[in-house]
Design an enzyme around this catalytic site. Structure first.
Site, PDB file in Angstrom:
ATOM      1  N   LYS A 121       0.840  -1.202  -0.046  1.00  0.00           N
ATOM      2  CA  LYS A 121      -0.025  -0.043   0.094  1.00  0.00           C
ATOM      3  C   LYS A 121       0.820   1.236   0.035  1.00  0.00           C
ATOM      4  O   LYS A 121       1.845   1.397   0.810  1.00  0.00           O
ATOM      5  CB  LYS A 121      -0.906   0.067   1.310  1.00  0.00           C
ATOM      6  CG  LYS A 121      -1.876   0.945   1.365  1.00  0.00           C
ATOM      7  CD  LYS A 121      -3.064   0.602   0.482  1.00  0.00           C
ATOM      8  CE  LYS A 121      -4.247   1.715   0.372  1.00  0.00           C
ATOM      9  NZ  LYS A 121      -3.809   2.759  -0.941  1.00  0.00           N
ATOM     10  N   ASN A 146      -3.354  19.093   0.438  1.00  0.00           N
ATOM     11  CA  ASN A 146      -4.350  18.195   1.149  1.00  0.00           C
ATOM     12  C   ASN A 146      -3.929  18.044   2.643  1.00  0.00           C
ATOM     13  O   ASN A 146      -4.878  18.396   3.364  1.00  0.00           O
ATOM     14  CB  ASN A 146      -3.979  16.744   0.633  1.00  0.00           C
ATOM     15  CG  ASN A 146      -5.070  15.922   1.068  1.00  0.00           C
ATOM     16  OD1 ASN A 146      -4.839  15.472   2.063  1.00  0.00           O
ATOM     17  ND2 ASN A 146      -6.215  15.699   0.528  1.00  0.00           N
ATOM     18  N   LYS A 165       5.271   2.447  -2.770  1.00  0.00           N
ATOM     19  CA  LYS A 165       5.205   3.804  -3.207  1.00  0.00           C
ATOM     20  C   LYS A 165       5.615   3.855  -4.463  1.00  0.00           C
ATOM     21  O   LYS A 165       6.198   3.124  -5.140  1.00  0.00           O
ATOM     22  CB  LYS A 165       6.558   4.754  -2.721  1.00  0.00           C
ATOM     23  CG  LYS A 165       5.882   6.259  -2.335  1.00  0.00           C
ATOM     24  CD  LYS A 165       5.054   6.484  -1.112  1.00  0.00           C
ATOM     25  CE  LYS A 165       4.696   7.747  -1.191  1.00  0.00           C
ATOM     26  NZ  LYS A 165       3.733   8.130   0.076  1.00  0.00           N
ATOM     27  N   THR A 184      -5.704  12.360   7.078  1.00  0.00           N
ATOM     28  CA  THR A 184      -4.280  12.288   7.762  1.00  0.00           C
ATOM     29  C   THR A 184      -4.027  13.161   8.594  1.00  0.00           C
ATOM     30  O   THR A 184      -3.460  13.024   9.422  1.00  0.00           O
ATOM     31  CB  THR A 184      -3.423  12.458   6.321  1.00  0.00           C
ATOM     32  OG1 THR A 184      -3.568  11.510   5.315  1.00  0.00           O
ATOM     33  CG2 THR A 184      -1.905  12.557   6.707  1.00  0.00           C
ATOM     34  N   LYS A 221       4.756   2.333   8.688  1.00  0.00           N
ATOM     35  CA  LYS A 221       3.524   2.804   9.057  1.00  0.00           C
ATOM     36  C   LYS A 221       2.447   1.793   9.361  1.00  0.00           C
ATOM     37  O   LYS A 221       1.966   1.643  10.186  1.00  0.00           O
ATOM     38  CB  LYS A 221       3.182   3.929   8.073  1.00  0.00           C
ATOM     39  CG  LYS A 221       2.375   5.011   8.482  1.00  0.00           C
ATOM     40  CD  LYS A 221       2.113   6.025   7.299  1.00  0.00           C
ATOM     41  CE  LYS A 221       3.433   6.682   6.776  1.00  0.00           C
ATOM     42  NZ  LYS A 221       2.952   7.566   5.808  1.00  0.00           N
ATOM     43  N   SER A 243      -7.648   4.971   4.358  1.00  0.00           N
ATOM     44  CA  SER A 243      -7.532   4.005   2.989  1.00  0.00           C
ATOM     45  C   SER A 243      -7.918   2.841   3.273  1.00  0.00           C
ATOM     46  O   SER A 243      -8.464   1.711   2.489  1.00  0.00           O
ATOM     47  CB  SER A 243      -6.016   4.089   2.442  1.00  0.00           C
ATOM     48  OG  SER A 243      -5.872   5.317   1.584  1.00  0.00           O
TER      49      SER A 243
HETATM   50  P1  NAD Z   1      -0.167  18.291  -1.653  1.00  0.00           P
HETATM   51  O1  NAD Z   1       0.607  18.221  -3.039  1.00  0.00           O
HETATM   52  O2  NAD Z   1      -1.432  18.315  -1.521  1.00  0.00           O
HETATM   53  O3  NAD Z   1       0.746  19.586  -1.038  1.00  0.00           O
HETATM   54  C1  NAD Z   1       2.003  19.847  -1.112  1.00  0.00           C
HETATM   55  C2  NAD Z   1       2.187  21.024  -0.296  1.00  0.00           C
HETATM   56  O4  NAD Z   1       3.578  21.283  -0.114  1.00  0.00           O
HETATM   57  C3  NAD Z   1       1.453  22.433  -1.163  1.00  0.00           C
HETATM   58  O5  NAD Z   1       1.019  23.284  -0.488  1.00  0.00           O
HETATM   59  C4  NAD Z   1       3.111  22.914  -1.843  1.00  0.00           C
HETATM   60  O6  NAD Z   1       2.953  24.243  -2.127  1.00  0.00           O
HETATM   61  C5  NAD Z   1       3.796  22.702  -0.472  1.00  0.00           C
HETATM   62  N1  NAD Z   1       5.252  22.606  -0.858  1.00  0.00           N
HETATM   63  C6  NAD Z   1       5.955  21.887  -1.933  1.00  0.00           C
HETATM   64  N2  NAD Z   1       7.327  22.149  -2.067  1.00  0.00           N
HETATM   65  C7  NAD Z   1       7.608  22.959  -0.892  1.00  0.00           C
HETATM   66  C8  NAD Z   1       8.680  23.589  -0.327  1.00  0.00           C
HETATM   67  N3  NAD Z   1      10.045  23.355  -0.899  1.00  0.00           N
HETATM   68  N4  NAD Z   1       8.633  24.122   0.958  1.00  0.00           N
HETATM   69  C9  NAD Z   1       7.524  24.500   1.480  1.00  0.00           C
HETATM   70  N5  NAD Z   1       6.106  23.930   0.928  1.00  0.00           N
HETATM   71  C10 NAD Z   1       6.148  23.275  -0.190  1.00  0.00           C
HETATM   72  O7  NAD Z   1       0.519  16.937  -1.080  1.00  0.00           O
HETATM   73  P2  NAD Z   1      -0.093  16.386   0.391  1.00  0.00           P
HETATM   74  O8  NAD Z   1      -1.020  15.362   0.103  1.00  0.00           O
HETATM   75  O9  NAD Z   1      -0.514  17.421   1.412  1.00  0.00           O
HETATM   76  O10 NAD Z   1       1.361  15.499   0.866  1.00  0.00           O
HETATM   77  C11 NAD Z   1       2.227  16.541   1.872  1.00  0.00           C
HETATM   78  C12 NAD Z   1       3.076  15.740   2.821  1.00  0.00           C
HETATM   79  O11 NAD Z   1       2.215  14.849   3.174  1.00  0.00           O
HETATM   80  C13 NAD Z   1       3.829  14.655   1.953  1.00  0.00           C
HETATM   81  O12 NAD Z   1       5.219  14.584   2.556  1.00  0.00           O
HETATM   82  C14 NAD Z   1       3.008  13.444   1.520  1.00  0.00           C
HETATM   83  O13 NAD Z   1       4.002  12.282   1.304  1.00  0.00           O
HETATM   84  C15 NAD Z   1       2.585  13.164   3.254  1.00  0.00           C
HETATM   85  N6  NAD Z   1       1.600  12.573   3.147  1.00  0.00           N
HETATM   86  C16 NAD Z   1       0.469  12.878   2.575  1.00  0.00           C
HETATM   87  C17 NAD Z   1      -0.606  11.916   2.838  1.00  0.00           C
HETATM   88  C18 NAD Z   1      -2.115  12.254   2.355  1.00  0.00           C
HETATM   89  O14 NAD Z   1      -3.176  11.566   2.482  1.00  0.00           O
HETATM   90  N7  NAD Z   1      -2.038  13.053   1.079  1.00  0.00           N
HETATM   91  C19 NAD Z   1      -0.591  10.866   3.823  1.00  0.00           C
HETATM   92  C20 NAD Z   1       0.556  10.733   4.508  1.00  0.00           C
HETATM   93  C21 NAD Z   1       1.601  11.544   4.099  1.00  0.00           C
END
Ligand code: NAD
Length: 424
Positions: A79, A230, A115, A199, A103, A358
């Site tokens: 996953k 997100n 991934k 999350t 995790k 999920s």
């Molecule tokens: P997303 O694409 O929705 O948002 C990413 C955000 O990070 C955006 O606001 C972007 O502007 C910002 N960003 C990008 N580069 C940056 C930088 N250099 N400095 C500061 N901000 C920056 O992604 P997401 O789904 O919100 O995921 C964010 C993190 O959470 C990632 O590390 C992802 O692996 C982790 N994560 C996400 C989920 C999920 O359910 N979406 C679950 C577990 C972990």
């Protein structure tokens, strides 16, 4: 005679996972891992690189590189999310896939870890090109994914619209409805209630358990959130709704700060209207580095990896770091935080709410029995709180190093599964 970590491994280290080499090195003696166990954990089981064509709007064909790594599936189907990012490398995908293994094991859901992603800046593509790219990637990896093999989900720069294209392409190829092939879908097409904020909410559930132990008063706690996608946007919104003072938020272009607390619903409305966080009324524009060093009690990295490092960890003023992003803290920064008595709630538990919900989505798809939002939230809270308590009680030292405790718990569970399967 001391036997060093590298000498312990029987395999040569050309293909080893960087995260494994760095993180497990620090704790393998606590685990009393044998050389066979180390070998088994050190490499992903399957790791694919695909090259696939996409017909661009110009009529020209462009080749793209995609990856999918299935690190370990002893505890269940693999996953893990799909990321569209220009800097993506296979080594980083391996690190993130190992994090997913750990995790899922920490929160004890029946999945392994994987991934994947495509090397692309999705902001440079039209909607049609993004759809063709997603479908092309799924055609290239469709034999390796499936409801009982490997189940993708959203990650950086991928969303529920992209999850629908993944499901649709997979179903076209296999000639059957199989919504359980992917999670993070809209509710209308087999998604689950509460997935889009799970999350962030899962992180807040574990944080609130930690606050009781760190003597930080919830009602006066000041929060800074890096990343406004997100995860970060939902975290800021939920913190605000629960009465915390959100003093700073940022995205890739920088952020805004107000020591009196930001009106998050207004920040969200403005960001959705203008595409930027900057110049919000009554606040000051800040860089991402200023956000990380801001005067707050709880720092929430929710953007990319390696944001907190040797160069800026000393400047962090927060008492708690809640890792909603994956791997936002380097090993060196982790050490600095421990020295400064900052409690780090590590990614493998802090952001596990996404994969937990999920798992609920996958279960609902397989049974065609859909749950109410309250049922999802109640089950999520139960898993997050009991996992936090499992990790906290696995801490052997008086001052809890939660990352180490979580890894110990997760690795033991993965190795138990391998042993029961007869692989050890
Ligand atoms: P997303 O694409 O929705 O948002 C990413 C955000 O990070 C955006 O606001 C972007 O502007 C910002 N960003 C990008 N580069 C940056 C930088 N250099 N400095 C500061 N901000 C920056 O992604 P997401 O789904 O919100 O995921 C964010 C993190 O959470 C990632 O590390 C992802 O692996 C982790 N994560 C996400 C989920 C999920 O359910 N979406 C679950 C577990 C972990």
């Amino acid at each position: 005679m001391t036997i060093h970590f590298h000498e312990r491994l029987h395999i040569n280290d050309r293909n080893l996972c960087r995260l494994f080499m760095q993180e497990i090195r620090g704790i393998y003696t606590d685990l009393e891992l044998t050389a066979e166990e180390l070998d088994l954990l050190a490499m992903p089981r399957r790791s694919f690189t695909v090259h696939f064509p996409v017909r661009m709007d110009s009529g020209k064909t462009r080749m793209f590189i995609g990856y999918r790594v299935q690190y370990n599936d002893a505890r269940g189907p693999a996953k893990g999310g799909i990321r569209f990012h220009p800097d993506l490398t296979i080594d980083h995908v391996k690190d993130l896939a190992l994090l997913m293994v750990l995790k899922c094991a920490v929160v004890n859901i029946p999945f392994g870890g994987s991934k994947g992603g495509v090397v692309v800046n999705p902001r440079e593509l039209s909607r049609n090109e993004l759809e063709q790219l997603t479908r092309g990637y799924i055609r290239a990896i469709n034999n390796f994914i499936g409801p009982f093999k490997d189940i993708p989900a959203p990650d950086v720069y991928t969303d529920e619209k992209i999850m629908v294209w993944i499901m649709d392409e997979f179903e076209r190829i296999h000639g059957a409805h199989m919504p359980a092939v992917v999670t993070g879908k809209p509710v209308e097409l087999g998604g689950t209630k509460a997935r889009h904020y799970s999350t962030a909410l899962g992180g807040i559930y574990v944080l609130e358990e930690a606050l009781e132990r760190a003597a930080v008063e919830k009602t006066t706690a000041r929060v800074a959130v890096q990343g406004f996608g997100n995860v970060g946007k939902n975290a800021a919104r939920l913190f605000f709704e629960r009465g915390y003072k959100v003093v700073a938020v940022s995205a890739v272009e920088g952020g805004v700060m107000s020591p009196d607390g930001l009106d998050i619903p207004a920040v969200v409305r403005r960001q959705e209207a203008t595409g930027s966080l900057l110049d919000f009324k009554g606040s000051r524009n800040i860089t991402n580095q200023e956000l990380l060093a801001s005067d707050c009690d709880i720092l929430v990295p929710a953007a990319l990896s390696d944001q907190l490092h040797m160069g800026n960890a000393d400047a962090v003023k927060a008492k708690i770091v809640l890792e909603l992003a994956n791997a936002p803290t380097t090993i060196e920064a982790d050490e600095i935080f421990f020295g400064k008595k900052i409690l780090v709630i590590p990614d493998v538990i802090a952001n596990a709410g996404g994969v937990v919900v999920s798992y609920f989505e996958w279960s609902q798809n397989l049974t065609s029995n859909y749950w109410k939002e309250e049922e999802v939230l109640q089950k999520l809270k139960h898993i997050m709180v009991s996992s936090f308590n499992d990790v906290y009680s696995a801490c052997s030292e008086p001052r809890c190093r939660m990352r180490k405790a979580a890894y110990l718990l997760a690795i033991k569970r993965v190795l138990d599964a391998e042993r029961l399967r007869g692989n050890l």
